[in-house]
Design an enzyme around this catalytic site. Structure first.
Site, mmCIF file in Angstrom:
data_model
loop_
_atom_site.group_PDB
_atom_site.id
_atom_site.type_symbol
_atom_site.label_atom_id
_atom_site.label_comp_id
_atom_site.label_asym_id
_atom_site.label_seq_id
_atom_site.Cartn_x
_atom_site.Cartn_y
_atom_site.Cartn_z
ATOM 1 N N ARG A 10 81.835 40.250 73.579
ATOM 2 C CA ARG A 10 81.804 38.867 74.055
ATOM 3 C C ARG A 10 80.433 38.382 74.486
ATOM 4 O O ARG A 10 80.037 37.269 74.172
ATOM 5 C CB ARG A 10 82.744 38.671 75.263
ATOM 6 C CG ARG A 10 84.137 38.294 74.901
ATOM 7 C CD ARG A 10 85.067 38.866 75.929
ATOM 8 N NE ARG A 10 84.919 40.304 75.941
ATOM 9 C CZ ARG A 10 85.603 41.134 75.153
ATOM 10 N NH1 ARG A 10 86.504 40.655 74.368
ATOM 11 N NH2 ARG A 10 85.396 42.433 75.173
ATOM 12 N N THR A 11 79.732 39.204 75.248
ATOM 13 C CA THR A 11 78.471 38.703 75.799
ATOM 14 C C THR A 11 77.505 38.372 74.658
ATOM 15 O O THR A 11 76.946 37.287 74.594
ATOM 16 C CB THR A 11 77.862 39.717 76.779
ATOM 17 O OG1 THR A 11 78.846 40.004 77.770
ATOM 18 C CG2 THR A 11 76.628 39.161 77.466
ATOM 19 N N LYS A 14 62.832 56.175 67.265
ATOM 20 C CA LYS A 14 61.572 56.877 66.992
ATOM 21 C C LYS A 14 60.793 57.136 68.280
ATOM 22 O O LYS A 14 59.686 57.655 68.250
ATOM 23 C CB LYS A 14 60.692 56.027 66.066
ATOM 24 C CG LYS A 14 61.311 55.705 64.734
ATOM 25 C CD LYS A 14 60.326 54.857 63.931
ATOM 26 C CE LYS A 14 60.946 54.354 62.645
ATOM 27 N NZ LYS A 14 60.113 53.310 62.043
ATOM 28 N N HIS A 72 75.608 41.358 86.370
ATOM 29 C CA HIS A 72 75.847 40.696 85.089
ATOM 30 C C HIS A 72 75.991 39.207 85.431
ATOM 31 O O HIS A 72 77.085 38.660 85.441
ATOM 32 C CB HIS A 72 77.137 41.272 84.482
ATOM 33 C CG HIS A 72 77.420 40.863 83.074
ATOM 34 N ND1 HIS A 72 76.731 39.864 82.424
ATOM 35 C CD2 HIS A 72 78.344 41.322 82.195
ATOM 36 C CE1 HIS A 72 77.230 39.736 81.199
ATOM 37 N NE2 HIS A 72 78.200 40.607 81.041
ATOM 38 N N ARG A 116 70.722 43.809 77.545
ATOM 39 C CA ARG A 116 71.722 44.655 78.208
ATOM 40 C C ARG A 116 71.229 46.092 78.136
ATOM 41 O O ARG A 116 70.853 46.566 77.066
ATOM 42 C CB ARG A 116 73.081 44.537 77.531
ATOM 43 C CG ARG A 116 74.070 45.580 78.042
ATOM 44 C CD ARG A 116 75.472 45.350 77.567
ATOM 45 N NE ARG A 116 76.064 44.188 78.215
ATOM 46 C CZ ARG A 116 77.326 43.819 78.060
ATOM 47 N NH1 ARG A 116 78.122 44.509 77.271
ATOM 48 N NH2 ARG A 116 77.798 42.753 78.668
HETATM 49 C C1 NCD Z 1 81.757 43.672 81.148
HETATM 50 C C2 NCD Z 1 80.465 44.446 81.212
HETATM 51 O O1 NCD Z 1 79.869 44.759 80.197
HETATM 52 O O2 NCD Z 1 80.046 44.689 82.339
HETATM 53 N N1 NCD Z 1 82.016 43.118 79.905
HETATM 54 C C3 NCD Z 1 81.576 41.859 79.639
HETATM 55 O O3 NCD Z 1 80.395 41.596 79.557
HETATM 56 N N2 NCD Z 1 82.499 40.900 79.516
HETATM 57 C C4 NCD Z 1 82.916 44.368 81.722
HETATM 58 C C5 NCD Z 1 83.314 45.714 81.209
HETATM 59 O O4 NCD Z 1 82.666 46.290 80.325
HETATM 60 O O5 NCD Z 1 84.330 46.218 81.705
#
Ligand code: NCD
Length: 309
Positions: free
Chosen positions: A57-58, A86, A135, A107
């Protein structure tokens, strides 16, 4: 100049209530806008993403968001196919990415990774998940969802259940909720309680109670925010197995809740919400995922336009 112009999004703690409300108002504007006008907002801008951890999703909501405002995206989501393999450092990868893009989304499994990237990058950096730390854009989307679905945030009773130790969305949400007048109940297994080193910071702006029992006062909640047990963060699988499946929100629990309560989840869901809840009017997690696209489009519009949009 608009105050978000060229600014990083590293922690939701950097945002005041007024600023959050401005982001929500911009999101409403995007929602109401004609798609052709929307495509003018970030016309020709490039979003670069680096995902060192899995995401559905993100990443896709950022890609979809930038396309909806007329921009494009490029990036790395399978880090094993990049020069990281590498031995390239995060610093060098960020430096290169900031040459090819107007804004960066990162991320990474390490706490502090986004703040580090922001120091190196010439372009604004958005934290799309930094270890167990934060997040922030997920919390902006969560707060916006609550506001849309409950028509307010102040005065609500909000339960947050699941992995409160490792769940980074929980920390961003709690910091964000600190700007509102809410009653928060934290529900988790004993071993997954909120990290004690964060309690002091959270308590500066927010009062909460803690419990291991999800049924306690369940009938008082307006919002139940369910989270996944973060299996990948456990140092020891044995410890994970002890808490796996601790809470499952099903029809039985839902019956004990207020008729107009809402269930949220940042997703992905494993087994903590049973699929038969999906079709109920209380389930709002798919709407929440959709709002994520619009809140992110609004953020991109604000960060990339000197005078806003
Ligand atoms: C979350 C995350 O990556 O922290 N997912 C997200 O971005 N919607 C929650 C999760 O992984 O449980």
């Amino acid at each position: 100049m608009n105050e978000f112009y060229q600014k990083d999004i590293i922690s939701i703690r950097d945002y005041s209530r007024e600023q959050l409300e401005k982001i929500f108002a911009s999101t409403d504007k995007i929602l109401q806008q004609d798609p052709a006008d929307r495509r003018e907002i970030c016309k020709g801008k490039t979003l670069g993403y680096l995902f060192y951890e899995p995401s559905t999703r993100t990443r896709l909501s950022f890609e979809s968001a930038v396309a909806s405002v007329g921009g494009n995206s490029l990036g790395i989501s399978d880090i094993t196919s990049s020069s990281h393999q590498k031995g390239e450092s995060l610093a060098d990868t960020v430096r290169i990415m900031s040459i090819y893009s107007d804004i960066l989304v990162l991320r990474h499994a390490l706490d502090g990774s986004s703040r580090f990237a922001a120091e190196i990058s010439d372009k604004p950096v958005i934290n799309a998940g930094s270890g167990t730390e934060e997040h922030p854009t997920q919390a902006i989307q969560d707060l916006f969802t609550i506001k849309k679905e409950k028509k307010k945030i102040d005065g609500l009773k909000i339960g947050i259940v699941g992995d409160l130790k490792y769940g980074r969305t929980v920390y961003s949400l709690l910091y964000g909720l600190g700007n509102y007048d809410v009653d928060v109940r934290l529900i988790s297994p004993e071993s997954l309680r909120i990290r004690s080193d964060s309690v002091y910071e959270i308590k500066k702006k927010l009062d909460f109670t803690e419990s291991t029992n999800i049924e306690e006062d369940l009938d008082e909640l307006d919002v139940l925010y369910v989270t996944r047990i973060q299996k990948e963060r456990f140092p020891d699988e044995e410890e994970y197995l002890k808490v796996k499946g601790s809470y499952v929100v099903g029809q039985d629990l839902l019956k004990k809740m207020k008729d107009d309560s809402i269930i949220l989840h940042p997703l992905p869901r494993i087994d903590e919400i049973s699929p038969d809840v999906d079709k109920t009017k209380n389930a709002k997690y798919f709407e929440q995922a959709e709002y994520g696209k619009y809140t992110r489009a609004a953020l991109l519009g604000l960060i990339l336009n000197e005078n806003g949009f």
